[in-house]
Each structure stands twice: as structure tokens, then as C-alpha cells.
Enzyme design. Structure first.
Site, PDB file in Angstrom:
ATOM      1  N   CYS A   1      24.476  57.503  18.157  1.00 50.75           N
ATOM      2  CA  CYS A   1      25.221  56.721  17.629  1.00 50.75           C
ATOM      3  C   CYS A   1      25.160  57.201  16.092  1.00 50.75           C
ATOM      4  CB  CYS A   1      24.258  55.159  17.518  1.00 50.75           C
ATOM      5  SG  CYS A   1      22.837  55.368  16.907  1.00 50.75           S
ATOM      6  N   ASN A   2      23.997  58.320  15.198  1.00 50.08           N
ATOM      7  CA  ASN A   2      24.657  58.920  13.974  1.00 50.08           C
ATOM      8  C   ASN A   2      24.608  59.416  13.708  1.00 50.08           C
ATOM      9  OD1 ASN A   2      22.940  55.941  13.453  1.00 50.08           O
ATOM     10  ND2 ASN A   2      20.640  56.472  13.453  1.00 50.08           N
TER      11      ASN A   2
ATOM     12  N   SER B   1      17.327  62.637   9.497  1.00 53.00           N
ATOM     13  CA  SER B   1      17.536  60.815  10.913  1.00 53.00           C
ATOM     14  C   SER B   1      17.521  59.819   9.269  1.00 53.00           C
ATOM     15  CB  SER B   1      16.081  60.272  11.651  1.00 53.00           C
ATOM     16  OG  SER B   1      16.160  61.404  11.889  1.00 53.00           O
TER      17      SER B   1
ATOM     18  N   GLN C   1      13.280  59.917  17.458  1.00 48.38           N
ATOM     19  CA  GLN C   1      13.729  59.682  19.078  1.00 48.38           C
ATOM     20  C   GLN C   1      14.795  61.229  19.184  1.00 48.38           C
ATOM     21  OE1 GLN C   1      15.888  56.286  18.816  1.00 48.38           O
ATOM     22  NE2 GLN C   1      15.124  55.098  20.720  1.00 48.38           N
TER      23      GLN C   1
ATOM     24  N   ALA D   1      14.499  30.135  16.584  1.00 47.91           N
ATOM     25  CA  ALA D   1      15.014  31.606  17.060  1.00 47.91           C
ATOM     26  C   ALA D   1      16.031  32.521  15.552  1.00 47.91           C
ATOM     27  CB  ALA D   1      16.396  31.121  17.038  1.00 47.91           C
ATOM     28  N   GLY D   2      15.339  32.809  14.548  1.00 47.99           N
ATOM     29  CA  GLY D   2      16.610  33.554  13.236  1.00 47.99           C
ATOM     30  C   GLY D   2      16.161  35.272  13.776  1.00 47.99           C
TER      31      GLY D   2
ATOM     32  N   GLY E   1      13.015  37.447  13.805  1.00 46.92           N
ATOM     33  CA  GLY E   1      11.651  36.041  14.371  1.00 46.92           C
ATOM     34  C   GLY E   1      11.432  36.807  15.679  1.00 46.92           C
TER      35      GLY E   1
END
Lengths: 439, 275
Positions: free
Chosen positions: A48-49, A113, A120, A194-195, A198
Site C-alpha cells: 500500500c505504501n 517505512s 512488517q 463506538a468512537g 476506541g
């Protein structure tokens, strides 16, 4: 010559990077095609990077200028991915030889990275190397290159602290929990609200094998939705306080102007908990939990500021490891360079041996009849040994000529090629210890 | 033999010092070389210490339990060996600085003040005495280690509670782990001391002419044993948790150290075997 064409998070935003992202199947098709046109051997990584293509160019295109090759490779990539005109030349970087190898080392060690020290990428490198091997496009240089890069990455992981410690608020909360509780699999967590942060923290705790997760929200439906995705138990908001008697970790991220848990409420709860530790992580802004609850024995309240402290400290520690990682890269580059040097001179030495041997055979053909049958064997052996020793002298000088600059080494090879008529060989010695030192 | 003993006496505190320095560098500076050699250094120190105790025993013809300084050396050895076993069992290698510092202090005091005594009571040649002394010393080592883990718990508790996420926070184990180690230290120490006391009560009256139930060392040991029995009751019944357990472990160790020192140095006892 080793070439690298790449695009990464420093040169292109995600909207551009995603257009150049190659799936495994696409890589399997792309690599043999690009090898056919440009390379003796090649390798590609796409995450993805970053998307990076490494290759050792064919002798036939040695006369192509760097700019020309760059344009050709970019065209190849963008045409394959139908990415023009959104992706153009300015998004790419093109590095050669030692600079390309150095870049791969930086990638493998996490220096390049997006999050410093995120190694990873090491597993992704291994997987993509397997793809190149499977597609039969890798060769001795790519093999050695990947071996050196992975070795540098492994050493970085074990010899330095660059990949240690949480560098995001949600992971910092997990680190904090691990400093209070020994076995998280026996612990119960309550997520209030449900932020996003969090929920992310709860996800990390689930990934670390937390025993049980309860979720409460002002809207029960929302709590049920999140609970379903995290294999958790929804709890009505009105009754969540009663669950605190046997909960070990509370994560709160509610958008509320008043405290959802007060000193008075917790006072009653603490009495019944028999002093078992309670970690409360308040990531709500404004804060959800009365800060005074931190006064209770064995109650540990932490907010965004304290989690940010952990993150900042870990970032700072990772930065202090950069010189050590650079040291590891330098050692691995030197090692690769030594190998690459002997690999690069091998064709010239082999050809020189062929030339000497053909001279030896010609002379033997003319004079061998003058010897007895018994002596013929001795003469053959003797001439072979003379040729071998004559070859050893320049071979040893080329391999061990320490302190020689790139130009000196190139000049020596050139002289040998000129003197013995080995013009069709074009080895390049664009890596050397002096260059590495300058890196 | 005398020369070897003398050299070992000098070398031992230095070895302990090197080991503690290696653990300190590893703890505070994350020193990679120190991390690699600290366990090797500890093993060498334990081996040299064992050799020293054997040389001393053979040369002086009695186990090294005559004076408080011999006992301190034996205690240092048993703390270091117990810590190494604990390290192997728990895989926690960051706490050596704290535990081994105690062993270092004990060994320095011992090496500076120790004297050679050749004339001792014949009772010191009994095998039962070996078990009696060994279990008592291992018991006291366990109490020492539990107190050190107690101190670590208090340090870690303070750093988490007050948001000080520095070296202590990063390198010390979790509070639950430290509480577990402290509790276990107290329980194991209590069991070993119970064995030592039991052997003492059964065997000593028959082996020693001037045995007395009112001997200061005997009374002191019983008081220590009783104190730890109460501590274990409070911990196991859940009446004490967290920091309170640590306070019990630390105060128990402080009392033990104080009472044993006073008894050994200032009161007469049949436990003195010098003729």
C-alpha cells in the site's frame, strides 16, 4: 547494472500509489514481460505504501542512457496498469547500483517505512521474492540482494529497538494494559461508546487475545452492530456501571459534555472489587471519566495525553536507533559489494582463462609430438598449472585491490579486456566500498 | 589452597560488580553487548562462588556457616542461584539489577570482614545440619527476592499511576507478574524456613549439649516464621492485595535482616560454633 524504479509514500499520495499497485497475479504476468525487454533478472514489490521494480539490465541495453531507460520503464509500468495520465514521471524515482541496493536495505530495515521502524515490510519482501522465484525471473544478483536486505532487516529487529514500542494511541493503550496485567486472555474489557479510536483500541486488544469484550453505547443498535463485528457482547448504556465490578479494562470514547463515570459511582464499585486492578482509558474529548477516580487504590486512569506521552517517547527512542540501523546497512552493503565485485569480474576472468587455454592448446598441438607418450601427460599438466597461476595474478588483484576507486577498478578491467581482446564483455563495477562509505 | 581462597575472596565481589553493571547497562541503556553477556557473567559468578565455598569448606574443615560473614556469602550465593533459576523459569531478564545488587552488597561485606576459623564444634560435621542450614538460607533468599520484587512493584505502580513512562515502565514486568513473584517468594521462603525449624527442633536437642528453647536465635527465627505465617494468611485470604502485599514483603525482609544481624552480632547463642 542494478536499477530501481519506484513510487512510494514520499513521492506520491495514496490516490496515485493505488493506481500503480500490482496484485500477485499481475506481478506474475508483468515480471516475465519486463525481464524479456530490459533485464537479465528482476524482482518487484508492491504494497500500500510502495511499488518498486528492481532489475539487472541486459548487456544489449548498456548503451541506453539512464533517462531513456527511466522513461521506457515508466511507460512499461503505467501502460500495464493503464495509469496514464494520472501517474507521471515526477511520481517516480530511479536509482542505480549502490543507491538502489542502499534503498532496498532502508526499506527492509524500516528506515523508509511510513512509520519509522515498521518492519512488517520484511514479510512482504519475502513473499514478493517468492513471487519472483516462482516466475523464474530472479537470478544470482537478485537472490543475493534479497538475502542481504532480509538479513539487514532481521538484524535490525534483533539488534536495535527501532521496531519496539507502540507508535499509535490505540497500540499505546494495549502496551499500558500489558504493564498492569500479565495474561490478557483472562481479562474482561468494556468499551464505552463506538468512537473510531476506541473501536481500534478494542480491536488491538482482541488481537492480543483478550478474554471477553463488552460494548455499550447510548444507541444500543450501534453497540450491537460493533459487537457483532468484534465478537463482543452488547450492554445497554443505562446498566453498564453494574458491569464494572468484574471488568478489568475500560475504554471510553463517548462524545459527551458530562462525565459518563463519576467518582461517586466508582467509589461503590471499587469497594466490591477487592482491590483488583482496573485500567481506565479515557480517549474521549472532552474527557468522559472524572479524573479524580485516579485517586482510588489500584485504579489506573489514563487519557489521550498520557497515551500520547508513550507514543512520543517511543518515537523518540526509535529515532535514536537510526545511526545503529545505518551501521547495520553499511555492513550489509559492504558484504553485498564484496560479493557483487567478485561476481562482476567473473566473466572477464573466465574469458581470460579461455584465451590463455586456447593459446596453450595451440602451442601444445604444434609441439606435443616432440615428447614421449609418458612426457605428454606431464607437459599437459605443467602447462595447465602455468595457465592457472597466470590467471590467479590478475584475478587476485581485481578481487582484493583494496583502496581502489571505482574508476581504478573499471580501468583495470578495461585494460585486461583491451589487452586480451575481450571487448564483448561489459561488466560494471559501480559498487565499491568507497561509494558505500559516502552513503 | 590458602592462596586460591584469598584470590577468590578478592575476585568474587568484582565478579558480582561486573554482573550488576552488565544488568544495569542492559536495563538503563539497552546496551546490546551487556544484554548478551549478562547471563554468562552471572553463571560464571555463580560457578566461581560455588568453587570458593567448596575451597573454604575443605580448607577449614567445616561448612561456611560459622560467622555472620560466612553466612552472608552463602546468602549471596543462594540469592544469585535462586535468581538465575527464576530467570530461566519466568524468562524475565530485566530484574537482575535489583536482585543481584543485594547479593553484591552481601558479598562485599563478607569479603571485607570474613575471618578464617579452624577450631569449630564437632556438631558441624553432621549431614542433618547441612539440610537445616541449606533450607534456612534458601528460605531467607526467597524472602529477600520477594522483598526486591516488592520494591519493583512499588516503582512500577508509581510510574503507571503518575504517567511516568520512562525506563522503569518499559523494563519492569507487569504489576500482576511482580505481585505473583512476591507472593511466591514469601510462600516458598516460609515452607523452607518451616523445614529448617522442624529439623532444628527435632535434631538440635539431641545434638547440642547446651541446647535451650530460650536461645535468642531460636526465638528470633520463630518470631520471623510467625510473622510470615500471618502475612501468608492475609495474602491468601484476600485481605491484602497489591501495594499492601509489597509493604508486607518489604517490612518482613527488613525485620528479618535486622533481627538476624542483632542476634548474630550481639547476643550469645548455642548457634555459635567457634571453640
Amino acid at each position: 547494472m542494478i536499477h530501481l524504479l519506484g513510487i512510494n509514500h514520499r513521492t506520491a499520495e495514496v490516490a496515485v500509489r493505488e493506481k500503480i499497485w500490482f496484485s500477485d497475479d499481475e506481478i506474475r504476468l508483468f515480471l516475465p514481460a519486463v525481464k524479456e525487454k530490459f533485464f537479465d533478472e528482476c524482482f518487484m514489490i508492491s504494497t500500500c505504501n510502495r511499488t518498486e521494480l528492481y532489475g539487472v539490465t541486459k548487456a544489449e541495453i548498456a548503451d541506453t542512457t539512464t533517462e531513456e531507460l527511466s522513461t521506457l520503464l515508466i511507460n512499461e509500468v503505467t501502460t500495464t496498469k493503464h495509469a496514464s495520465p494520472d501517474v507521471n514521471q515526477k511520481h517516480f524515482y530511479h536509482l542505480q547500483d549502490i543507491h538502489a541496493v542502499n534503498h532496498l536495505m532502508k526499506v527492509a530495515t524500516g528506515l523508509d517505512s511510513m512509520v519509522l521502524g515498521d518492519v512488517q515490510i520484511l514479510n512482504q519482501l519475502r513473499d514478493h521474492y517468492a513471487l519472483a522465484s516462482e516466475s523464474k525471473v530472479s537470478g544470482p544478483v537478485v537472490n543475493k540482494l534479497l538475502q542481504s536486505a532480509v538479513h539487514a532487516g532481521k538484524r535490525t529487529k534483533t539488534e536495535t529497538e527501532i521496531s519496539k514500542g507502540a507508535v499509535s494511541v490505540s497500540y499505546a493503550a494495549v502496551d499500558l494494559a500489558a504493564k498492569i496485567f500479565f495474561d490478557l486472555s483472562e481479562k474482561k474489557v468494556l468499551l464505552i461508546g463506538a468512537g473510531e479510536t476506541g473501536e481500534l483500541t478494542a480491536k488491538h486488544l482482541v488481537a492480543r487475545g483478550i478474554g471477553k469484550l463488552l460494548i455499550t453505547n447510548r444507541t444500543l443498535k450501534k453497540a450491537e452492530e460493533v459487537a457483532a463485528s468484534l465478537n463482543a457482547v452488547p450492554v445497554p448504556f443505562e446498566t453498564f456501571v453494574s458491569t464494572l465490578s468484574d471488568v478489568d479494562i475500560v475504554i471510553s470514547s463517548v462524545g459527551a459534555t458530562e462525565y459518563v463515570l463519576t467518582m461517586q459511582q466508582l467509589k461503590e464499585i471499587v469497594k466490591g472489587r477487592k482491590q483488583s486492578p482496573l485500567l481506565i482509558i479515557d480517549i474521549g474529548v472532552p474527557r468522559n471519566i472524572d479524573p479524580a477516580v485516579n485517586k482510588f487504590e489500584n485504579v489506573f486512569l489514563h487519557d489521550l495525553d498520557s497515551l500520547s506521552q508513550i507514543v512520543e517517547r517511543n518515537h523518540a527512542r526509535r529515532r535514536t536507533c537510526i545511526p545503529s540501523v545505518n551501521g547495520i546497512i553499511l555492513e550489509e552493503l559492504n558484504e553485498f559489494n564484496r560479493w557483487y565485485l567478485s561476481h562482476a569480474i567473473a566473466p572477464t576472468i573466465d574469458h581470460l582463462r579461455d584465451v590463455y587455454d586456447s593459446i596453450r592448446k595451440e602451442e601444445l598441438d604444434v609441439h606435443i609430438h616432440k615428447f614421449s607418450e609418458k612426457d605428454k601427460e606431464i607437459v599437459d599438466l605443467l602447462t595447465r598449472r602455468i595457465v592457472h597461476r597466470l590467471i590467479q595474478l590478475p584475478a587476485s588483484e581485481l578481487r582484493n585491490g583494496k583502496g581502489d576507486s571505482r574508476q581504478q577498478k573499471e580501468m583495470k578491467l578495461q585494460v585486461i579486456r583491451e589487452l586480451f581482446g575481450l571487448h564483448h564483455h561489459h561488466e560494471h563495477l559501480d559498487t565499491n566500498e568507497e561509494n558505500i562509505g559516502e552513503e | 589452597m590458602d592462596g586460591i581462597k584469598f584470590v577468590l575472596e578478592l575476585v568474587l565481589p568484582l565478579l558480582y560488580l561486573c554482573t550488576v553493571v552488565a544488568y544495569a547497562l542492559s536495563f538503563f541503556k539497552q546496551h546490546q553487548f551487556a544484554k548478551r553477556i549478562k547471563t554468562v557473567l552471572l553463571l560464571v559468578t555463580i560457578a566461581v562462588h560455588l568453587a570458593y565455598l567448596l575451597v573454604r569448606t575443605f580448607q577449614l574443615q567445616h561448612p561456611p556457616i560459622i560467622s555472620v560473614f560466612e553466612i552472608l556469602s552463602l546468602l549471596a550465593f543462594s540469592i544469585a542461584a535462586s535468581y538465575r533459576l527464576l530467570e530461566m523459569q519466568t524468562k524475565i531478564k530485566n530484574t537482575g539489577l535489583f536482585v543481584l545488587s543485594i547479593a553484591l552488597v552481601f558479598q562485599i561485606i563478607s569479603s571485607v570482614f570474613i575471618e578464617d576459623v579452624y577450631e569449630v564444634d564437632k556438631v558441624l560435621r553432621s549431614n542433618l545440619l547441612g539440610i537445616h542450614v541449606l533450607s534456612a538460607l534458601l528460605g531467607y533468599s526467597a524472602f529477600t527476592i520477594s522483598a526486591v520484587y516488592g520494591v519493583m512493584y512499588l516503582l512500577q505502580y508509581r510510574s503507571i499511576k503518575s504517567n511516568k513512562f520512562g525506563i522503569i515502565f518499559e523494563n519492569l514486568p507487569s504489576l500482576e507478574r511482580l505481585e505473583y513473584l512476591t507472593k511466591n517468594g514469601i510462600i516458598i521462603g516460609f515452607i523452607l524456613l518451616s523445614i529448617a525449624i522442624s529439623i532444628g527442633y527435632v535434631w538440635l536437642p539431641t545434638a547440642i549439649e547446651n541446647f535451650s528453647y530460650f536461645d535468642p536465635k531460636l526465638i528470633g527465627t520463630i518470631v520471623i516464621w510467625g510473622m510470615y505465617a500471618v502475612e501468608i494468611y492475609l495474602i491468601q485470604s484476600g485481605k491484602r492485595r497489591g501495594r499492601q502485599v509489597m509493604h508486607l514483603a518489604i517490612s518482613g525482609f527488613a525485620f528479618t535482616l535486622f533481627s538476624l544481624t542483632i542476634i548474630n552480632m550481639y547476643l550469645t547463642s548455642f548457634h555459635l560454633f567457634i571453640k
